[in-house]
Write a protein that holds these residues in place. Structure first.
Motif, PDB file in Angstrom:
ATOM      1  N   TYR A  55       0.848  -1.208   0.000  1.00  0.00           N
ATOM      2  CA  TYR A  55       0.000   0.000   0.000  1.00  0.00           C
ATOM      3  C   TYR A  55       0.880   1.253   0.000  1.00  0.00           C
ATOM      4  O   TYR A  55       0.646   2.194  -0.769  1.00  0.00           O
ATOM      5  CB  TYR A  55      -0.928   0.001   1.231  1.00  0.00           C
ATOM      6  N   ARG A  71       2.606   1.764  -3.365  1.00  0.00           N
ATOM      7  CA  ARG A  71       1.670   2.187  -4.407  1.00  0.00           C
ATOM      8  C   ARG A  71       1.174   3.609  -4.226  1.00  0.00           C
ATOM      9  O   ARG A  71       0.989   4.345  -5.180  1.00  0.00           O
ATOM     10  CB  ARG A  71       0.436   1.266  -4.362  1.00  0.00           C
ATOM     11  N   ASN A  72       0.977   4.024  -2.967  1.00  0.00           N
ATOM     12  CA  ASN A  72       0.224   5.257  -2.721  1.00  0.00           C
ATOM     13  C   ASN A  72       1.007   6.430  -2.166  1.00  0.00           C
ATOM     14  O   ASN A  72       0.524   7.556  -2.209  1.00  0.00           O
ATOM     15  CB  ASN A  72      -0.933   4.980  -1.746  1.00  0.00           C
ATOM     16  N   ILE A  73       2.208   6.188  -1.598  1.00  0.00           N
ATOM     17  CA  ILE A  73       2.885   7.307  -0.916  1.00  0.00           C
ATOM     18  C   ILE A  73       4.297   7.470  -1.466  1.00  0.00           C
ATOM     19  O   ILE A  73       5.157   6.620  -1.269  1.00  0.00           O
ATOM     20  CB  ILE A  73       2.887   7.098   0.620  1.00  0.00           C
ATOM     21  N   THR A  92       1.029  10.315   7.457  1.00  0.00           N
ATOM     22  CA  THR A  92      -0.061   9.335   7.299  1.00  0.00           C
ATOM     23  C   THR A  92       0.101   8.296   8.406  1.00  0.00           C
ATOM     24  O   THR A  92       1.217   7.858   8.671  1.00  0.00           O
ATOM     25  CB  THR A  92       0.054   8.610   5.938  1.00  0.00           C
TER      26      THR A  92
END
Ligand code: R5P
Length: 293
Positions: A154, A157-159, A243
């Motif tokens: 995750y 992919r996202n940060i 996050t």
């Protein structure tokens, strides 16, 4: 025949597990008599079946635990064969010793009840700190699966431009592997807990956080104080954004507000406990273990 059921906390996941296993989903009606006594009824015959009960132990840990015991005993009364409990979040694991004189070690009580009623249990990232393995308290087949690869993927992919922080020494088991999978740097803070709502953190191995998107990873967010203190520290060291990612989002009281106030811009949880922050699905992990066992 394999039957999947749930008892109120994890119906969506239970139905998804049933679909993936090509097993029958059977509704269990869980309610209470006017005086509060528990009432349970399976909508279909479970005789001769192996039954998988999917039940997160949140919300309401004591009701969740007792419902599993009642359901498992009921399945045996009705002629069911093996009972497997899928507890994506297993409560009580943090009380793993007597911290103060006179305290009940509730993890042992929870395990004793399950040892007596079910045949096997599988969970995700239980809070193993002083216990080294589930077999320290479980006599039945007890398996813990780890969400690190899913969380790491995750983050990857996202940060972008991320670094990973573990907010206390126990969290190295999540933070270090997540950082490795994501291919980013990692450090683990040292936490001092003064009470359930007061903690402080210190960075022991410094890394550069200036301009970085900091990801704080912990197994549990309860009151949010651990994450809030780590977030404030990251911000003071120049983090661009913070996050928070957790396996189990308990979010007691105003945890989400508290973390936001401390500078956390996004909170992501695994779906071990159903919540609006769920962003990482652990169902495939559980299903692949169930297929093999
Ligand atoms: C503690 O040992 C756990 O790993 C978590 O750090 C802790 O449960 C978080 O609690 P809170 O959100 O209340 O600070």
């Amino acid at each position: 025949m394999v039957i999947v059921t749930s008892l109120g906390n994890s119906e969506k996941m239970a139905r998804s597990i049933a679909r993936r296993l090509k097993a029958k989903y059977v509704v269990c009606d869980v309610s209470a008599f006017p005086d509060g006594d528990r009432y349970m009824r399976f909508a279909k015959n479970v005789r001769g079946s192996n039954v998988i009960i999917v039940q997160s132990f949140q919300p309401n840990p004591q009701k969740s635990l007792l419902d599993v015991v009642f359901a498992a005993e009921g399945i045996k009364q009705l002629g069911g064969r093996r009972v497997t409990v899928v507890a994506p979040y297993l409560a009580y694991m943090r009380q793993d010793k007597m911290f103060n004189p006179g305290e009940v070690i509730s993890s042992r009580v929870m395990a004793k009840l399950l040892n007596n009623s079910v045949d096997s249990i599988v969970t995700i990232d239980p809070h193993l700190h002083r216990y080294k393995s589930m077999s320290d308290i479980f006599k039945i087949k007890a398996m813990n699966l780890c969400s690190n690869p899913l969380i790491g993927a995750y983050v990857k992919r996202n940060i972008k431009n991320a670094v990973v922080i573990g907010p206390d020494s126990e969290s190295y088991q999540w933070a270090e592997e997540v950082a490795e999978v994501a291919g980013v740097q990692c450090t683990v803070f040292e936490k001092t807990r003064y009470s359930s709502r007061k903690v402080s953190v210190k960075m022991m191995k410094p890394i550069d956080m200036k301009g970085k998107n900091v990801v704080i990873v912990d197994d549990i967010i309860s009151t949010g104080h651990t994450i809030a203190e780590a977030a404030k520290k990251a911000k003071s060291l120049g983090a661009r954004s913070v996050t928070a990612i957790t396996v189990h989002g308990l979010f007691a009281g105003d945890a989400l507000k508290l973390m936001k106030k401390a500078g956390v811009s996004k909170v992501v949880s695994c779906n071990t406990i159903a919540h609006k922050t769920n962003g990482i699905d652990v169902t495939p992990l559980l299903t692949s273990w169930l297929k093999k066992n």
